[in-house]
Design a protein around this motif. Structure first.
Motif, PDB file in Angstrom:
ATOM      1  N   ALA A  60       0.727  -1.195   0.001  1.00 43.27           N
ATOM      2  CA  ALA A  60       0.064  -0.053  -0.091  1.00 43.27           C
ATOM      3  C   ALA A  60       0.928   1.342   0.094  1.00 43.27           C
ATOM      4  CB  ALA A  60      -0.953   0.029   1.318  1.00 43.27           C
ATOM      5  N   ALA A  61       1.906   1.120   0.536  1.00 43.39           N
ATOM      6  CA  ALA A  61       2.912   2.546   0.531  1.00 43.39           C
ATOM      7  C   ALA A  61       4.288   2.174  -0.209  1.00 43.39           C
ATOM      8  CB  ALA A  61       3.277   2.904   1.743  1.00 43.39           C
ATOM      9  N   ARG A  62       4.090   2.164  -1.751  1.00 44.07           N
ATOM     10  CA  ARG A  62       5.038   1.972  -2.527  1.00 44.07           C
ATOM     11  C   ARG A  62       6.096   3.380  -2.682  1.00 44.07           C
ATOM     12  NH1 ARG A  62       0.194   0.874  -4.916  1.00 44.07           N
ATOM     13  NH2 ARG A  62      -0.351  -1.285  -5.267  1.00 44.07           N
ATOM     14  N   PRO A  63       7.306   3.246  -3.166  1.00 46.45           N
ATOM     15  CA  PRO A  63       7.880   4.262  -3.492  1.00 46.45           C
ATOM     16  C   PRO A  63       7.308   4.940  -5.007  1.00 46.45           C
ATOM     17  CG  PRO A  63       9.420   2.579  -3.240  1.00 46.45           C
ATOM     18  CD  PRO A  63       8.142   1.867  -3.284  1.00 46.45           C
ATOM     19  N   GLY A  64       7.617   6.278  -5.087  1.00 46.99           N
ATOM     20  CA  GLY A  64       7.185   6.920  -6.191  1.00 46.99           C
ATOM     21  C   GLY A  64       8.266   7.443  -7.022  1.00 46.99           C
ATOM     22  N   VAL A  65       8.379   7.349  -8.463  1.00 43.63           N
ATOM     23  CA  VAL A  65       9.415   7.765  -9.162  1.00 43.63           C
ATOM     24  C   VAL A  65       8.876   8.683 -10.296  1.00 43.63           C
ATOM     25  CG1 VAL A  65      11.234   7.348 -10.606  1.00 43.63           C
ATOM     26  CG2 VAL A  65      10.787   5.780  -8.572  1.00 43.63           C
ATOM     27  N   ILE A  66       9.206   9.864 -10.454  1.00 39.09           N
ATOM     28  CA  ILE A  66       8.997  10.905 -11.655  1.00 39.09           C
ATOM     29  C   ILE A  66      10.163  10.347 -12.659  1.00 39.09           C
ATOM     30  CG2 ILE A  66       9.014  13.254 -12.423  1.00 39.09           C
ATOM     31  CD1 ILE A  66       6.595  12.671 -10.960  1.00 39.09           C
ATOM     32  N   GLU A  67       9.601   9.943 -13.835  1.00 34.60           N
ATOM     33  CA  GLU A  67      10.564   9.346 -14.910  1.00 34.60           C
ATOM     34  C   GLU A  67      10.425  10.584 -16.299  1.00 34.60           C
ATOM     35  OE1 GLU A  67      12.179   7.748 -18.785  1.00 34.60           O
ATOM     36  OE2 GLU A  67       9.824   8.036 -18.265  1.00 34.60           O
ATOM     37  N   ILE A  68      11.596  10.999 -16.535  1.00 35.57           N
ATOM     38  CA  ILE A  68      11.386  12.086 -17.624  1.00 35.57           C
ATOM     39  C   ILE A  68      12.106  11.671 -18.841  1.00 35.57           C
ATOM     40  CG2 ILE A  68      11.816  14.580 -17.910  1.00 35.57           C
ATOM     41  CD1 ILE A  68      12.244  14.953 -14.884  1.00 35.57           C
ATOM     42  N   HIS A  69      11.585  12.001 -19.910  1.00 38.03           N
ATOM     43  CA  HIS A  69      12.116  11.311 -21.255  1.00 38.03           C
ATOM     44  C   HIS A  69      13.054  12.187 -21.972  1.00 38.03           C
ATOM     45  CE1 HIS A  69       9.851  13.833 -23.979  1.00 38.03           C
ATOM     46  NE2 HIS A  69       9.004  13.916 -23.190  1.00 38.03           N
ATOM     47  N   GLY A  70      14.007  11.783 -22.682  1.00 40.79           N
ATOM     48  CA  GLY A  70      14.971  12.551 -23.441  1.00 40.79           C
ATOM     49  C   GLY A  70      14.329  13.157 -24.748  1.00 40.79           C
ATOM     50  N   GLY A  71      15.473  13.578 -25.649  1.00 37.06           N
ATOM     51  CA  GLY A  71      14.913  14.060 -26.914  1.00 37.06           C
ATOM     52  C   GLY A  71      15.347  15.429 -27.064  1.00 37.06           C
ATOM     53  N   ALA A  72      16.439  15.799 -26.548  1.00 40.59           N
ATOM     54  CA  ALA A  72      17.049  17.279 -26.747  1.00 40.59           C
ATOM     55  C   ALA A  72      16.050  18.220 -26.458  1.00 40.59           C
ATOM     56  CB  ALA A  72      17.812  17.370 -28.208  1.00 40.59           C
ATOM     57  N   PHE A  73      15.146  18.145 -25.568  1.00 38.85           N
ATOM     58  CA  PHE A  73      14.342  19.032 -25.145  1.00 38.85           C
ATOM     59  C   PHE A  73      13.140  19.518 -26.372  1.00 38.85           C
ATOM     60  CE2 PHE A  73      18.107  20.144 -23.103  1.00 38.85           C
ATOM     61  CZ  PHE A  73      17.887  19.864 -21.903  1.00 38.85           C
ATOM     62  N   VAL A  74      13.519  18.829 -27.701  1.00 42.57           N
ATOM     63  CA  VAL A  74      12.524  19.181 -28.825  1.00 42.57           C
ATOM     64  C   VAL A  74      11.816  18.001 -29.122  1.00 42.57           C
ATOM     65  CG1 VAL A  74      14.188  21.201 -29.467  1.00 42.57           C
ATOM     66  CG2 VAL A  74      14.454  18.987 -30.350  1.00 42.57           C
TER      67      VAL A  74
ATOM     68  N   GLY B 100      10.638  13.569 -28.575  1.00 44.05           N
ATOM     69  CA  GLY B 100      10.398  12.567 -27.605  1.00 44.05           C
ATOM     70  C   GLY B 100       8.746  12.780 -26.955  1.00 44.05           C
ATOM     71  N   ALA B 101       8.555  11.590 -26.299  1.00 43.04           N
ATOM     72  CA  ALA B 101       7.005  11.577 -25.531  1.00 43.04           C
ATOM     73  C   ALA B 101       7.470  10.664 -24.302  1.00 43.04           C
ATOM     74  CB  ALA B 101       6.205  11.163 -26.675  1.00 43.04           C
ATOM     75  N   ALA B 102       6.348  10.580 -23.413  1.00 44.52           N
ATOM     76  CA  ALA B 102       6.364   9.832 -22.423  1.00 44.52           C
ATOM     77  C   ALA B 102       6.227   8.188 -22.825  1.00 44.52           C
ATOM     78  CB  ALA B 102       5.210  10.058 -21.552  1.00 44.52           C
ATOM     79  N   ASP B 103       5.529   7.942 -23.762  1.00 40.54           N
ATOM     80  CA  ASP B 103       5.306   6.604 -24.153  1.00 40.54           C
ATOM     81  C   ASP B 103       6.412   5.878 -24.848  1.00 40.54           C
ATOM     82  OD1 ASP B 103       3.183   8.975 -25.216  1.00 40.54           O
ATOM     83  OD2 ASP B 103       2.105   7.072 -25.295  1.00 40.54           O
ATOM     84  N   GLY B 104       7.432   6.764 -25.114  1.00 34.67           N
ATOM     85  CA  GLY B 104       8.834   6.110 -25.801  1.00 34.67           C
ATOM     86  C   GLY B 104       9.533   5.289 -24.695  1.00 34.67           C
ATOM     87  N   GLY B 105       9.147   5.225 -23.320  1.00 32.99           N
ATOM     88  CA  GLY B 105       9.883   4.677 -22.283  1.00 32.99           C
ATOM     89  C   GLY B 105       8.912   3.628 -21.578  1.00 32.99           C
ATOM     90  N   ASP B 106       7.822   3.298 -22.588  1.00 35.64           N
ATOM     91  CA  ASP B 106       6.753   2.341 -22.102  1.00 35.64           C
ATOM     92  C   ASP B 106       7.572   1.006 -21.519  1.00 35.64           C
ATOM     93  OD1 ASP B 106       3.895   1.756 -21.759  1.00 35.64           O
ATOM     94  OD2 ASP B 106       4.766   0.004 -22.756  1.00 35.64           O
ATOM     95  N   ALA B 107       8.180   0.318 -22.037  1.00 37.03           N
ATOM     96  CA  ALA B 107       8.666  -0.946 -21.868  1.00 37.03           C
ATOM     97  C   ALA B 107       9.749  -0.809 -20.558  1.00 37.03           C
ATOM     98  CB  ALA B 107       9.417  -1.676 -23.106  1.00 37.03           C
ATOM     99  N   ARG B 108      10.407   0.157 -20.623  1.00 39.71           N
ATOM    100  CA  ARG B 108      11.555   0.229 -19.388  1.00 39.71           C
ATOM    101  C   ARG B 108      10.948   0.673 -18.113  1.00 39.71           C
ATOM    102  NH1 ARG B 108      17.259   0.961 -19.133  1.00 39.71           N
ATOM    103  NH2 ARG B 108      17.593   2.248 -17.360  1.00 39.71           N
ATOM    104  N   ASN B 109       9.619   1.405 -18.394  1.00 35.09           N
ATOM    105  CA  ASN B 109       9.010   1.866 -17.288  1.00 35.09           C
ATOM    106  C   ASN B 109       8.262   0.820 -16.547  1.00 35.09           C
ATOM    107  OD1 ASN B 109       9.916   4.570 -16.969  1.00 35.09           O
ATOM    108  ND2 ASN B 109       8.653   5.315 -18.614  1.00 35.09           N
TER     109      ASN B 109
END
Length: 349
Positions: free
Chosen positions: A116-130, A132-141
């Protein structure tokens, strides 16, 4: 006693100026001498060679960025989606942005059997700031959520040049605030939060740790930076095949900042190396390849963290270039993931 071959190598003179490459065409994320690269990583080089000119690759003008984004969509269109990972569910949410900003799209990965009390992680994708999208890291996440027993929140922050800085850091800070405030509903322990990202995502993760420290509202237990881009100022890469001299301004950085990089007033929330002090930051994990053009600034940032009293773990992987973990089956990719996982477990236990 050294072998004859070793003695011969040690006696070789260093390359002369005429033998070195002119790397002034852009920050080299990959070495000109392919012999320096881990052979197991060469399979993904055809995908990455278009990025040799800099962090944004061919996406160096607003019009070319649109073309690159469309090309990336075409490359993935029609590919079958990977089968869902047992024990992990994903939900798309649209959360409030900061005051006056639009809502932020996030993907929330939740393990089904982690308590019930899991850790929480904010994950931020790459792409030179121009790019990419959150979906690109789906398998790894999905894999990270399962292995770590944590809720992973992947952020679809606004991209440049349509949305220059500070849109990106505002969006990821909004996501961190949401994760903290909604911790009970998400089954997250608000005392066990971390941030992570790769490349431009690593830059934003480092800046997010700085902003959380400065705001003083949310405590972060760890920052996990994968080959992050931490400094906008010109620097000399470690690539031994390049002539000494500073790398030029990157056009992707110009579009991200909204002005040429380099002046004294660039915010540390854009590039964390600009922070005058790193004291009081959460423990850091930094991973980069030895032949990544960003290795020099990542090592320099790790040294500053250590000097500031921040517990810091630095991994420099031999023969690995920028984005090396695209080669999922390479030994160095597997080692780097296990190193990351072990560090996260220690920080979030």
């Amino acid at each position: 006693m050294a072998s004859a071959a070793t003695a011969a190598r040690s006696a070789d003179p260093p390359p002369g100026p005429d033998e070195l490459q002119d790397c002034s065409a852009g920050l080299r994320l990959y070495p000109a001498n392919r012999a320096l690269i881990d052979p197991e990583l060469m399979s993904v080089m055809p995908v990455l060679t278009g990025m040799d000119r800099g962090p944004g690759g061919g996406a160096t003008t607003p019009s070319s960025i649109v073309e690159t984004r469309q090309r990336l969509k075409e490359l993935t269109k029609g590919r079958p989606a990977p089968p869902p990972m047992p024990g992990v569910r994903m939900e798309e949410r649209h959360i409030p942005g900061l005051a006056g900003a639009p809502p932020v799209r996030v993907l929330v990965y939740t393990p089904e059997d982690a308590g019930a009390a899991r850790p929480g992680v904010i994950e931020i994708h790459g792409g030179a700031f121009v790019l990419g999208a959150a979906d690109g890291g789906d398998a790894r996440n999905r894999q990270l959520a399962k292995d770590l027993g944590a809720v992973i929140v992947s952020v679809d922050y606004r991209l440049a040049p349509e949305n220059p800085f500070p849109a990106q850091i505002d969006d990821v800070y909004a996501a961190l605030t949401w994760l903290h405030d909604q911790a009970a509903a998400l089954g997250v322990d608000p005392a066990r939060l971390a941030v992570t990202g790769g490349s431009a995502g690593g830059a934003l993760a480092a800046s997010l740790a700085l902003r959380a420290r400065d705001e003083g509202k949310i405590a972060i237990k760890g920052q996990f930076l994968i080959y992050p881009s931490l400094d906008d100022r010109p620097f000399t890469a470690l690539d031994p095949t390049c002539r000494p001299g500073a790398a030029p301004v990157e056009r992707a950085y110009v579009m991200y900042l909204g002005h040429p990089p380099g002046p004294d007033n660039v915010s540390p929330y854009a590039f964390a190396a600009r922070a005058p002090s790193l004291a009081g930051l959460p423990p850091a994990f930094i991973a980069v390849g030895s032949v990544d053009g960003l290795a020099g600034q990542d090592i320099a940032y790790a040294r500053r963290l250590i000097a500031a009293g921040v517990p810091t773990e630095l991994h420099v992987y031999p023969g690995a270039f920028h984005g090396f973990d695209m080669a999922a089956n390479a030994g160095v990719t597997k080692r780097s993931y296990q190193d990351l996982l072990a560090a996260m477990r220690r920080a979030l236990r």
